[in-house]
Design an enzyme around this catalytic site. Structure first.
Site, PDB file in Angstrom:
ATOM      1  N   ARG A  38     -39.892  31.661 -35.835  1.00  0.00           N
ATOM      2  CA  ARG A  38     -38.826  32.037 -36.776  1.00  0.00           C
ATOM      3  C   ARG A  38     -39.012  33.460 -37.297  1.00  0.00           C
ATOM      4  NH1 ARG A  38     -37.683  26.568 -40.373  1.00  0.00           N
ATOM      5  NH2 ARG A  38     -35.995  25.803 -39.061  1.00  0.00           N
ATOM      6  N   GLY A 376     -32.647  20.753 -38.751  1.00  0.00           N
ATOM      7  CA  GLY A 376     -31.508  20.093 -39.393  1.00  0.00           C
ATOM      8  C   GLY A 376     -30.221  20.885 -39.216  1.00  0.00           C
TER       9      GLY A 376
HETATM   10  C1  3PG Z   1     -35.812  23.696 -42.088  1.00  0.00           C
HETATM   11  O1  3PG Z   1     -36.887  23.966 -41.542  1.00  0.00           O
HETATM   12  O2  3PG Z   1     -35.204  22.640 -41.904  1.00  0.00           O
HETATM   13  C2  3PG Z   1     -35.199  24.749 -42.960  1.00  0.00           C
HETATM   14  O3  3PG Z   1     -36.074  25.817 -43.161  1.00  0.00           O
HETATM   15  C3  3PG Z   1     -34.751  24.147 -44.277  1.00  0.00           C
HETATM   16  O4  3PG Z   1     -35.843  23.597 -44.957  1.00  0.00           O
HETATM   17  P1  3PG Z   1     -35.662  22.245 -45.767  1.00  0.00           P
HETATM   18  O5  3PG Z   1     -35.377  21.154 -44.762  1.00  0.00           O
HETATM   19  O6  3PG Z   1     -36.948  22.039 -46.515  1.00  0.00           O
HETATM   20  O7  3PG Z   1     -34.476  22.436 -46.692  1.00  0.00           O
HETATM   21 MG    MG Z   2     -35.514  20.537 -42.638  1.00  0.00          MG
END
Ligand code: 3PG
Ligand code: MG
Length: 398
Positions: A38, A376
């Site tokens: 990332r 997600g």
């Molecule tokens: C992820 O890795 O899904 C994103 O960086 C968002 O993080 P989170 O799921 O803790 O909101």
């Molecule tokens: Mg996440």
């Protein structure tokens, strides 16, 4: 609606650009970054802005700190800043605050070509509440806003929504990474070349119901693997032994099987073990899994069948490993499919943290059309969820 990109930004010389990145990277118990994909993915945007004479102010969250100062020390952005500095090859200044006088002073002292990294946004309760007064403090720091945090685009955190909202009137664009992610996913969803094959794995059906439904309406085939296999097989009344099953999701599995019909392909054979930590007991079974045995990977016949489908496809989307790939003796199914995608003359898109990491571990990431930085966010975008974060970005002018 297409979004404005870095190319749409006006002259940046001497300007401060606020860039929301997703530096939420995996770390080991000692805090070492175990995968910096990332961070690398954000470099093109950062370099472009610096080349254009801007000062770049970076903000991200890291993990899910709980508001306990002692425990939260593990979520500081310092290792991220150090890695970014190595990768970028120029100094990255890190401040230990999220907002406040120290941040303001550091931001105001910035010169063209400077890079400043703020502390973990989630150290401030305003971030996840989407707090407007909190957002206003960032908005005042930047002459322009760039969203290059594809992995966080499904969240409504202040830095994603309230900050660009507070910057209305100043340029608000997507960065190179977000533009690329959206372009490839939009292509996948609007005009995929056929055959279009989806591969779905991972532990749980329940995490991916909307994603699976959305894909079933679009693809020609869905190949199932990973532990979710056993929930589907159990729903069909098959023997799954002691394999991991979501007992309360059998109805959902039946519904998805009915919806998908002949499009859904389930494994015909399995690698099974007596205990997860006893790889020496591993053997292949066709059909039902006997009592006392646990499925850990797809079997060789399934691998061959799935490989044939993948190499004949023109579009492939993959989310979720085929087995317990993180344990080497159980990684073969995931590895064979990764190789099949690499060999296919198809648009290949891999999404989700685990799947992306597996493909990288096998050294095959460069052979894919696209490896998404979203977990997600990738699932939700494919599902068709509108992202409030993107609604705040200026639309391309006609
Ligand atoms: C992820 O890795 O899904 C994103 O960086 C968002 O993080 P989170 O799921 O803790 O909101
Ligand atoms: Mg996440």
């Amino acid at each position: 609606m297409p979004k404005q990109t870095l190319a749409d930004l006006p002259d940046l010389h001497g300007k401060r650009v606020l860039v929301r990145v997703d530096f939420n990277v995996p770390q080991d118990a000692a805090g070492n970054i175990t995968n910096d994909r990332r961070i690398r993915a954000a470099l093109p945007t950062i370099k472009t802005l610096l080349d254009r004479g801007a000062a770049v102010l970076l903000m991200s969250h890291l993990g899910r700190p709980k508001g306990d100062p002692k425990k939260d020390a593990a979520f500081r952005m310092n290792p991220v800043g150090e890695r970014l500095q190595q990768l970028l090859g120029c100094p990255v200044k890190k401040v230990d605050e999220v907002v406040g006088p120290q941040v303001e002073a550091a931001a105001k002292a910035m010169k063209p070509g400077d890079v400043l990294l703020l502390e973990n946004l989630r150290f401030h309760p305003g971030e996840q509440k989407g707090d407007r007064a909190f957002a206003q403090q960032f908005a005042a720091l930047g002459d322009a806003y760039v969203n290059d945090a594809f992995g966080t685009c499904h969240r409504e955190d202040a830095s994603m929504v309230a900050v660009p909202a507070a910057m209305a009137g100043k340029p608000r664009v997507v960065g190179t990474l977000v533009a690329k992610e959206l372009e490839i996913l939009d292509r996948l969803l609007s005009a995929p070349e056929r055959p279009f094959v989806a591969i779905l794995g991972g532990a749980k059906v329940s995490d991916k119901i909307g994603f699976i439904k959305a894909l079933l309406g679009r693809v020609d085939r869905t190949l199932i693997g990973g532990a979710m296999t056993y929930t589907f097989l159990k729903a069909q009344g098959r023997g799954v032994g002691g394999s991991k099953v979501e007992a309360d999701k059998l109805d959902v599995a039946r519904e998805l099987l009915a919806l998908g019909g002949a499009k859904i392909v389930l494994p015909v054979d399995h690698l099974i073990v007596q205990r997860l930590d006893a790889p020496e007991t591993a053997k292949v079974v066709e059909g039902d899994i006997p009592d006392g045995w646990i499925g850990v990977d797809i079997g060789p016949k399934t691998m061959t069948r799935y490989r044939e489908e993948i190499v004949a496809a023109r579009t492939v989307v993959w989310n979720g490993p085929m087995g317990k790939y993180e344990d080497n003796p159980y990684s073969k199914g995931t590895r064979v499919l990764a190789q099949a995608l690499a060999d296919a003359k198809a648009v290949t898109v891999v999404g989700g943290g685990e799947t992306a990491e597996a493909v990288e571990e096998f050294g095959l990431d460069a052979k894919m059309t696209h490896v998404s930085t979203g977990g997600g966010a990738f699932l939700e975008y494919v599902e068709g969820t509108p992202f409030k974060a993107l609604a705040q970005i200026d639309a391309k002018r006609a």
